[in-house]
Design an enzyme around this catalytic site. Structure first.
Site, PDB file in Angstrom:
ATOM      1  N   LYS A   1     -24.066  24.108 113.422  1.00 32.09           N
ATOM      2  CA  LYS A   1     -23.800  23.596 112.079  1.00 32.09           C
ATOM      3  C   LYS A   1     -25.031  23.758 111.173  1.00 32.09           C
ATOM      4  CE  LYS A   1     -23.913  19.126 111.150  1.00 32.09           C
ATOM      5  NZ  LYS A   1     -23.792  17.890 110.391  1.00 32.09           N
TER       6      LYS A   1
ATOM      7  N   LYS B   1     -29.569  19.580 107.794  1.00 27.90           N
ATOM      8  CA  LYS B   1     -30.817  19.255 107.094  1.00 27.90           C
ATOM      9  C   LYS B   1     -32.003  19.260 108.038  1.00 27.90           C
ATOM     10  CE  LYS B   1     -28.709  15.863 103.987  1.00 27.90           C
ATOM     11  NZ  LYS B   1     -27.953  14.771 104.627  1.00 27.90           N
TER      12      LYS B   1
ATOM     13  N   LYS C   1     -28.180  13.977 118.437  1.00 22.59           N
ATOM     14  CA  LYS C   1     -29.398  13.585 117.715  1.00 22.59           C
ATOM     15  C   LYS C   1     -30.425  12.917 118.618  1.00 22.59           C
ATOM     16  CE  LYS C   1     -27.967  13.657 112.983  1.00 22.59           C
ATOM     17  NZ  LYS C   1     -27.913  13.046 111.688  1.00 22.59           N
TER      18      LYS C   1
HETATM   19  N1  AQP Z   1     -22.653  22.131 107.833  1.00 17.22           N
HETATM   20  C1  AQP Z   1     -21.804  21.366 107.190  1.00 17.22           C
HETATM   21  N2  AQP Z   1     -20.622  21.860 106.759  1.00 17.22           N
HETATM   22  C2  AQP Z   1     -19.741  21.084 106.076  1.00 17.22           C
HETATM   23  N3  AQP Z   1     -19.979  19.790 105.759  1.00 17.22           N
HETATM   24  C3  AQP Z   1     -21.153  19.264 106.166  1.00 17.22           C
HETATM   25  N4  AQP Z   1     -21.700  18.043 106.014  1.00 17.22           N
HETATM   26  C4  AQP Z   1     -22.919  18.014 106.600  1.00 17.22           C
HETATM   27  N5  AQP Z   1     -23.192  19.209 107.133  1.00 17.22           N
HETATM   28  C5  AQP Z   1     -22.117  20.006 106.887  1.00 17.22           C
HETATM   29  C6  AQP Z   1     -21.062  16.935 105.313  1.00 17.22           C
HETATM   30  O1  AQP Z   1     -21.950  16.485 104.307  1.00 17.22           O
HETATM   31  C7  AQP Z   1     -21.744  15.094 104.116  1.00 17.22           C
HETATM   32  C8  AQP Z   1     -23.060  14.389 104.083  1.00 17.22           C
HETATM   33  O2  AQP Z   1     -23.734  14.540 105.305  1.00 17.22           O
HETATM   34  P1  AQP Z   1     -24.901  13.554 105.684  1.00 17.22           P
HETATM   35  O3  AQP Z   1     -25.910  13.545 104.628  1.00 17.22           O
HETATM   36  O4  AQP Z   1     -24.355  12.231 106.020  1.00 17.22           O
HETATM   37  O5  AQP Z   1     -25.592  14.095 106.918  1.00 17.22           O
HETATM   38  P2  AQP Z   1     -25.230  14.945 108.093  1.00 17.22           P
HETATM   39  O6  AQP Z   1     -23.792  15.160 108.332  1.00 17.22           O
HETATM   40  O7  AQP Z   1     -25.951  14.350 109.223  1.00 17.22           O
HETATM   41  O8  AQP Z   1     -25.875  16.248 107.528  1.00 17.22           O
HETATM   42  P3  AQP Z   1     -26.792  17.192 108.293  1.00 17.22           P
HETATM   43  O9  AQP Z   1     -27.237  18.250 107.401  1.00 17.22           O
HETATM   44  O10 AQP Z   1     -26.099  17.634 109.528  1.00 17.22           O
HETATM   45  O11 AQP Z   1     -28.030  16.289 108.638  1.00 17.22           O
HETATM   46  P4  AQP Z   1     -28.769  16.189 110.007  1.00 17.22           P
HETATM   47  O12 AQP Z   1     -29.503  17.450 110.174  1.00 17.22           O
HETATM   48  O13 AQP Z   1     -29.652  15.004 109.800  1.00 17.22           O
HETATM   49  O14 AQP Z   1     -27.723  15.980 111.056  1.00 17.22           O
HETATM   50  C9  AQP Z   1     -20.813  14.612 105.227  1.00 17.22           C
HETATM   51  O15 AQP Z   1     -19.508  14.458 104.701  1.00 17.22           O
HETATM   52  C10 AQP Z   1     -20.847  15.731 106.213  1.00 17.22           C
HETATM   53  O16 AQP Z   1     -19.619  15.849 106.915  1.00 17.22           O
END
Ligand code: AQP
Length: 333
Positions: free
Chosen positions: A195, A198, A112
């Site tokens: 992955k 968001k 990040k």
């Molecule tokens: N691609 C994924 N596959 C399976 N599980 C996922 N999670 C996130 N992406 C995937 C799971 O969703 C939960 C909440 O995630 P979060 O809101 O804490 O944020 P994150 O993991 O940072 O989600 P993103 O989409 O990957 O956001 P950005 O783009 O900001 O990094 C967690 O349990 C996570 O494991």
């Protein structure tokens, strides 16, 4: 005592990965575990810049998504993190327990922060300490997450153990990750090695929980694939990340194992499989999307759920934090 804690960041673009990797599993777990806390982690969200109005809207949207997906707001505790002071308080104590070296090894920070580490917020670096505090402020024992959070949970275990060792107590439990389901890591529709996320600049890379049926069909149709038909055995998925991802998503949504999906669709062209996948996705996601829209519009209801949830969460964390203060040596005059 077994207690579930998990969270989602209100950073917009809630997607299929968040649903299949996390929220849907929570719905199943709340049947088996008496004590479940599901948190909209707004303190985590501000580790990168958030527009205040968008943050408020996303907080309500994530709470609405949890309820629309099947979390029972009466049985489980749904709340937003900033409304329970224990999270930030315990995170500070953990900032003083965790070591710089431990946090420097966190791959999510490296990804990040990218090349511009000097410009990343201190909060982004200390993020895993706050995550450990989220869980341990309630003495959470089981944490259902997607595969990407494994390393942070290992750190939460290290922090709990170091706290116990440093103060010579047996206070915090050893946290168990619960990573299960056919889609623990949903990948981007534009690149099967990345992955689904968001923050991906391409909206085509993810199915969001606000997409309508047309958007879902379009995104699935345009998803990256390779030129060969779908494999007829699991070994045939080797080196074909896009095929593995789409078949894994199908399995998770259909409630089947991957072998079954391979038996039913192996040998088909992608064009045919994509049509089946889009139909299944629309069937499974559209009722949730409709309910989420309805609930998001009812701000009084959502705010009520979050307010009552925060009251319960404060009541659960307060006695634990009082004990933490005693252990650390903070005078409570
Ligand atoms: N691609 C994924 N596959 C399976 N599980 C996922 N999670 C996130 N992406 C995937 C799971 O969703 C939960 C909440 O995630 P979060 O809101 O804490 O944020 P994150 O993991 O940072 O989600 P993103 O989409 O990957 O956001 P950005 O783009 O900001 O990094 C967690 O349990 C996570 O494991």
């Amino acid at each position: 005592m077994r207690r579930i804690f998990s969270g989602v960041q209100p950073t917009g673009n809630l997607h299929l990965g968040n649903y299949l990797g996390a929220i849907r599993n929570w719905v199943h777990l709340q049947r088996d575990y008496e004590d479940c806390l599901f948190c909209v982690v707004d303190l985590h969200a501000i580790t990168v810049w958030q527009e205040p109005a968008a943050l408020r809207a996303s907080t309500r949207e994530v709470a609405a998504a949890m309820i629309a997906a099947g979390i029972d707001a009466e049985k489980s505790v749904i709340f937003n993190q900033s409304q329970v002071p224990a999270h930030a308080e315990l995170a500070w104590i953990f900032n003083c327990v965790a070591r710089m070296g431990w946090l420097s090894r966190m791959t999510q920070f490296k990804e990040k922060a990218g090349k511009n580490k000097e410009n990343a917020s201190v909060g982004l670096f200390a993020y895993p300490n706050l995550m450990a505090a989220d869980i341990l402020a309630y003495k959470g024992t089981h944490v259902p997450v997607g595969d990407d959070q494994k390393q942070h949970l290992e750190l939460a275990r290290d922090i709990a153990q170091k706290f116990n060792n440093d103060f010579g107590v047996d206070f915090f439990p050893v946290v168990e990750p619960l990573i299960f389901g056919a889609a623990t890591r949903v990948m981007s529709l534009r690149d099967g090695t990345k992955k689904m996320s968001k923050s991906d600049p391409s909206d085509q890379s993810r199915i969001t929980l606000t997409d309508d049926a047309d958007a879902i069909a379009r995104k699935v149709r345009k998803a990256k694939t390779d030129p060969d038909p779908l494999p007829t055995s699991k070994d045939g998925l080797e080196g074909r990340p896009e095929a593995a991802n789409l078949m894994g998503i199908y399995a998770a949504l259909a409630g089947q194992d991957l072998e079954q999906v391979i038996r039913d669709h192996g040998g088909h062209q992608f064009s045919r499989f994509k049509q089946d996948l889009a139909d299944l996705m629309v069937d499974r996601l559209q009722p949730i999307t409709a309910e989420m829209r309805r609930l998001t519009a009812d701000t009084a209801y959502i705010d009520g759920v979050l307010r009552r949830g925060a009251e319960k969460a404060r009541a659960l964390s307060a006695p634990i934090m009082a004990e933490v203060q005693d252990i650390v040596g903070f005078l409570r005059p």
